[in-house]
Write a protein that holds these residues in place. Sequence first.
Motif, PDB file in Angstrom:
ATOM      1  N   ARG A  42      -4.659   7.752   1.670  1.00  0.00           N
ATOM      2  CA  ARG A  42      -3.849   6.846   2.478  1.00  0.00           C
ATOM      3  C   ARG A  42      -4.188   5.395   2.159  1.00  0.00           C
ATOM      4  NH1 ARG A  42      -1.324   8.180   6.961  1.00  0.00           N
ATOM      5  NH2 ARG A  42      -2.070   6.395   8.134  1.00  0.00           N
ATOM      6  N   ASN A  43      -3.162   4.562   2.254  1.00  0.00           N
ATOM      7  CA  ASN A  43      -3.346   3.119   2.178  1.00  0.00           C
ATOM      8  C   ASN A  43      -4.038   2.674   0.889  1.00  0.00           C
ATOM      9  OD1 ASN A  43      -3.001   0.554   3.147  1.00  0.00           O
ATOM     10  ND2 ASN A  43      -4.735   0.624   4.546  1.00  0.00           N
ATOM     11  N   VAL A  44      -3.500   3.104  -0.245  1.00  0.00           N
ATOM     12  CA  VAL A  44      -4.055   2.723  -1.547  1.00  0.00           C
ATOM     13  C   VAL A  44      -3.076   1.815  -2.279  1.00  0.00           C
ATOM     14  CG1 VAL A  44      -5.384   4.867  -1.755  1.00  0.00           C
ATOM     15  CG2 VAL A  44      -3.110   4.733  -2.785  1.00  0.00           C
ATOM     16  N   THR A  45      -3.585   1.033  -3.200  1.00  0.00           N
ATOM     17  CA  THR A  45      -2.724   0.262  -4.091  1.00  0.00           C
ATOM     18  C   THR A  45      -2.766   0.913  -5.461  1.00  0.00           C
ATOM     19  OG1 THR A  45      -4.531  -1.268  -4.596  1.00  0.00           O
ATOM     20  CG2 THR A  45      -3.002  -1.910  -2.835  1.00  0.00           C
ATOM     21  N   VAL A  46      -1.733   0.654  -6.253  1.00  0.00           N
ATOM     22  CA  VAL A  46      -1.635   1.292  -7.561  1.00  0.00           C
ATOM     23  C   VAL A  46      -1.412   0.253  -8.651  1.00  0.00           C
ATOM     24  CG1 VAL A  46      -0.833   3.512  -6.667  1.00  0.00           C
ATOM     25  CG2 VAL A  46       0.824   1.754  -7.212  1.00  0.00           C
ATOM     26  N   ALA A  53      14.857   0.158   5.031  1.00  0.00           N
ATOM     27  CA  ALA A  53      13.760   0.573   5.914  1.00  0.00           C
ATOM     28  C   ALA A  53      12.434  -0.004   5.429  1.00  0.00           C
ATOM     29  CB  ALA A  53      13.677   2.095   5.982  1.00  0.00           C
ATOM     30  N   ILE A  54      12.230  -0.009   4.125  1.00  0.00           N
ATOM     31  CA  ILE A  54      11.007  -0.571   3.550  1.00  0.00           C
ATOM     32  C   ILE A  54      10.957  -2.072   3.830  1.00  0.00           C
ATOM     33  CG2 ILE A  54       9.811  -1.032   1.370  1.00  0.00           C
ATOM     34  CD1 ILE A  54      10.997   1.730   0.417  1.00  0.00           C
ATOM     35  N   PRO A 107       0.828  -1.210   0.000  1.00  0.00           N
ATOM     36  CA  PRO A 107       0.000   0.000   0.000  1.00  0.00           C
ATOM     37  C   PRO A 107       0.862   1.260   0.000  1.00  0.00           C
ATOM     38  CG  PRO A 107       0.091  -0.936   2.200  1.00  0.00           C
ATOM     39  CD  PRO A 107       0.860  -1.862   1.306  1.00  0.00           C
ATOM     40  N   PHE A 108       0.304   2.320  -0.520  1.00  0.00           N
ATOM     41  CA  PHE A 108       0.982   3.613  -0.588  1.00  0.00           C
ATOM     42  C   PHE A 108       0.106   4.696   0.018  1.00  0.00           C
ATOM     43  CE2 PHE A 108       2.938   1.258  -4.046  1.00  0.00           C
ATOM     44  CZ  PHE A 108       4.273   1.621  -3.950  1.00  0.00           C
ATOM     45  N   ASP A 109       0.758   5.764   0.463  1.00  0.00           N
ATOM     46  CA  ASP A 109       0.075   7.002   0.807  1.00  0.00           C
ATOM     47  C   ASP A 109       0.337   7.963  -0.337  1.00  0.00           C
ATOM     48  OD1 ASP A 109      -0.742   6.002   3.265  1.00  0.00           O
ATOM     49  OD2 ASP A 109       1.002   6.792   4.321  1.00  0.00           O
ATOM     50  N   VAL A 110      -0.631   8.829  -0.627  1.00  0.00           N
ATOM     51  CA  VAL A 110      -0.502   9.798  -1.711  1.00  0.00           C
ATOM     52  C   VAL A 110      -0.316  11.179  -1.094  1.00  0.00           C
ATOM     53  CG1 VAL A 110      -1.573  10.786  -3.769  1.00  0.00           C
ATOM     54  CG2 VAL A 110      -1.996   8.379  -3.179  1.00  0.00           C
ATOM     55  N   LEU A 111       0.790  11.819  -1.450  1.00  0.00           N
ATOM     56  CA  LEU A 111       1.072  13.168  -0.980  1.00  0.00           C
ATOM     57  C   LEU A 111       0.787  14.160  -2.092  1.00  0.00           C
ATOM     58  CD1 LEU A 111       4.516  12.627   0.818  1.00  0.00           C
ATOM     59  CD2 LEU A 111       2.220  12.533   1.795  1.00  0.00           C
ATOM     60  N   ASP A 112       0.027  15.200  -1.786  1.00  0.00           N
ATOM     61  CA  ASP A 112      -0.208  16.293  -2.729  1.00  0.00           C
ATOM     62  C   ASP A 112       0.862  17.343  -2.441  1.00  0.00           C
ATOM     63  OD1 ASP A 112      -1.026  18.528  -4.156  1.00  0.00           O
ATOM     64  OD2 ASP A 112      -3.146  18.150  -3.800  1.00  0.00           O
ATOM     65  N   PRO A 127       5.572   4.692   0.358  1.00  0.00           N
ATOM     66  CA  PRO A 127       5.068   3.465   0.972  1.00  0.00           C
ATOM     67  C   PRO A 127       4.319   3.753   2.273  1.00  0.00           C
ATOM     68  CG  PRO A 127       7.317   3.163   0.234  1.00  0.00           C
ATOM     69  CD  PRO A 127       7.014   4.626   0.096  1.00  0.00           C
ATOM     70  N   HIS A 128       3.159   3.158   2.416  1.00  0.00           N
ATOM     71  CA  HIS A 128       2.312   3.342   3.599  1.00  0.00           C
ATOM     72  C   HIS A 128       2.969   2.675   4.808  1.00  0.00           C
ATOM     73  CE1 HIS A 128      -1.297   3.645   6.041  1.00  0.00           C
ATOM     74  NE2 HIS A 128      -1.192   2.353   6.301  1.00  0.00           N
ATOM     75  N   GLY A 129       2.848   3.328   5.956  1.00  0.00           N
ATOM     76  CA  GLY A 129       3.327   2.747   7.194  1.00  0.00           C
ATOM     77  C   GLY A 129       4.676   3.250   7.642  1.00  0.00           C
TER      78      GLY A 129
END
Length: 189
Positions: free
Chosen positions: A49-53, A103-104, A12-17, A26-28
């Motif tokens: 937050r917490n989306v897949t692409v 870290a990931i 999952p990913f977080d999206v930053l504007d 990467p989320h988390g």
Amino acid sequence: MIMSYDNEIEIPFDVLDMDGFLYLVPHGLHISSEPIIKSGIFELEIANRNVTVTPMAGKDAEKKYEAHPKLKADEFLFISGTWDKPVIFSKQLLEILDMTIEAIYKFYSKYDKRLEDVDPEQLVIKNGRLCIGNRPTDDMVVVWNGNDFIVTAAAAKLGPNDVSVVEVDGAITGKKFRCKYGMLDYRAS
């Protein structure tokens, strides 16, 4: 028949504007705004937050998209289930945030047992997935060499005791080949 082994893990990913451009992280993992602002970004907020692409395909993949002038774009992707606005993956942004592959790995290996026997250096983020190893461009086969099973390119010349057993799909990780049958020794052709 080709046997396959999943070497890609959907994360999952977080999206930053950031100044109107949508970037993925990467989320988390911890996000600090200070290094982002120091890099020349003026407006920053979490857009999702917490989306897949998913990777772009067809005409969408052929279009030209813009990235933030201060941040290089490595890939343009879509949030799964939406096709309206592209999101950007940038290794440069991960470097700014000190989100190393180690870290990931440390974060996701706690939750995904497929990462247990993987060295963090064998990981890369591509197409919105955490990929283990490199996919070979050649067709690969499992070979019995008289003592053990190994993997080599299907076009490779086999030794006198070698017997090709089955075509296999997987990824090269160091000197091993990760496939449905586990981690087999890899012999370059």
